[in-house]
Design an enzyme around this catalytic site. Structure first.
Site, PDB file in Angstrom:
ATOM      1  N   ASP A   1      -2.586  60.246  69.594  1.00  0.00           N
ATOM      2  CA  ASP A   1      -2.446  59.905  71.009  1.00  0.00           C
ATOM      3  C   ASP A   1      -3.121  58.561  71.283  1.00  0.00           C
ATOM      4  OD1 ASP A   1      -1.990  60.001  73.712  1.00  0.00           O
ATOM      5  OD2 ASP A   1      -3.521  61.524  74.141  1.00  0.00           O
TER       6      ASP A   1
ATOM      7  N   SER B   1      -7.772  59.629  81.372  1.00  0.00           N
ATOM      8  CA  SER B   1      -6.992  59.480  80.147  1.00  0.00           C
ATOM      9  C   SER B   1      -6.919  58.028  79.694  1.00  0.00           C
ATOM     10  CB  SER B   1      -5.565  59.994  80.359  1.00  0.00           C
ATOM     11  OG  SER B   1      -5.519  61.391  80.351  1.00  0.00           O
ATOM     12  N   GLY B   2      -6.983  57.845  78.390  1.00  0.00           N
ATOM     13  CA  GLY B   2      -6.857  56.512  77.822  1.00  0.00           C
ATOM     14  C   GLY B   2      -8.132  55.710  77.819  1.00  0.00           C
TER      15      GLY B   2
ATOM     16  N   GLY C   1      -7.052  61.230  85.379  1.00  0.00           N
ATOM     17  CA  GLY C   1      -7.288  59.832  85.714  1.00  0.00           C
ATOM     18  C   GLY C   1      -8.171  59.123  84.711  1.00  0.00           C
TER      19      GLY C   1
ATOM     20  N   HIS D   1      -0.067  59.163  75.692  1.00  0.00           N
ATOM     21  CA  HIS D   1       0.494  59.980  76.773  1.00  0.00           C
ATOM     22  C   HIS D   1       0.397  59.289  78.132  1.00  0.00           C
ATOM     23  CE1 HIS D   1      -3.721  61.557  77.560  1.00  0.00           C
ATOM     24  NE2 HIS D   1      -3.259  61.555  78.801  1.00  0.00           N
TER      25      HIS D   1
END
Length: 286
Positions: A141, A236-237, A234, A92
């Protein structure tokens, strides 16, 4: 519910989903466990963590995007270096497939200044997991980005260790979440990399109606839910760092959390479970 993308001067379509669930080579990534906990208890950061000790989470990267094609790159997500020229992040976090709009900064610590430790790389290929549908509740994801040139050992960058295929950590296992995400829901984004200890919540607990229910799949891992510590926009990932089998390993990729409050009780941060995607990752790192 929403993703943990930074809302920095860009409004991606992903942020407008009606029901958006939030948020080898090189050198060894072994870090002494005590190095990671020296700052514990200082309070106020990731959500509920502290400034990370410099030069500890060497595989953490800042994924940056030039949304308006102005040459002005801004942090949008975290990620992990898992090969000399491969970075793992959340699907995402990929706003579009134009590789020219992305860059990866490795060895980063303070986003507000150049410290001489950073290595900046462009992106030549983006591979999103084929099972990704845009619905975070469906899972998958995860994405892989190939860098335009391999990174090198300058003392501030390391390739992350990953878990073995299928590995699942026990309930209550303490890991660390790291990133530059908001310090609180509606708060501000720090310049300095943050860290926070966060406990794994077993699937049998996290999938109950009082927690995340059917939004959580077995290919995910929950951590937090104590109302104190979590990821936020912020983050994410970015990695879920866990000391297992003698190494710090990236067991998760920050995927989503609560839209009501990042650190809402019984709504832990949910990560893509890396051990469920080992075969796919290796098959794409060619």
């Amino acid at each position: 519910m929403r993703s943990f993308l930074k809302e920095n001067h860009l409004q991606s379509s992903m942020m407008h989903l009606a029901v958006l669930l939030t948020c080898i080579g090189l050198i060894s990534s072994t870090v002494l466990p005590q190095q990671a906990v020296e700052n514990e208890g200082q309070g106020g950061k990731v959500v509920g963590g502290s400034n990370a000790r410099p030069n500890t989470w060497k595989w953490q990267i800042s994924l940056q995007n030039d949304h308006w094609n102005t040459g002005d790159f801004a942090h949008i997500c975290g990620g992990s270096l898992i090969g000399a020229n491969y970075v793992m992040t959340a699907a995402h976090c990929i706003l579009d497939l134009d590789v020219k709009k992305y860059r990866v900064v490795l060895g980063e610590y303070d986003l507000s200044k150049a410290e001489g430790r950073e290595q900046v790389r462009g992106v030549t290929r983006i591979k999103i997991h084929p099972g990704w549908t845009g619905d975070l509740a469906t899972g998958n994801d995860i994405a892989l980005m190939k860098l335009d040139s391999p990174v090198y050992d300058n003392g501030y960058v390391a390739i992350a260790e990953v878990p073995y295929s299928g590995q699942v950590l026990p309930n209550g296992f303490t890991c660390y979440i790291t990133g530059w995400g908001l310090l609180a829901t509606g708060g501000y984004m720090p310049d300095v990399l943050q860290e926070a200890p966060i406990g794994v919540v077993d699937y049998t607990v996290c999938s109950t109606p009082a927690w995340w229910g059917s939004a959580v799949k077995k290919t995910m891992v929950c951590a937090g839910g104590d109302g104190l510590t979590s990821g936020c926009q912020g983050d994410s990932g970015g990695p879920l760092n866990c000391f297992s089998d003698g190494y710090w390993r990236v067991h998760g990729v920050v995927s989503f959390g609560s839209a009501v409050n990042c650190n809402l009780y019984s709504k832990p941060t949910v990560f893509t479970r890396v051990s469920a995607f080992i075969d796919w990752l290796y098959s794409e790192m060619v």
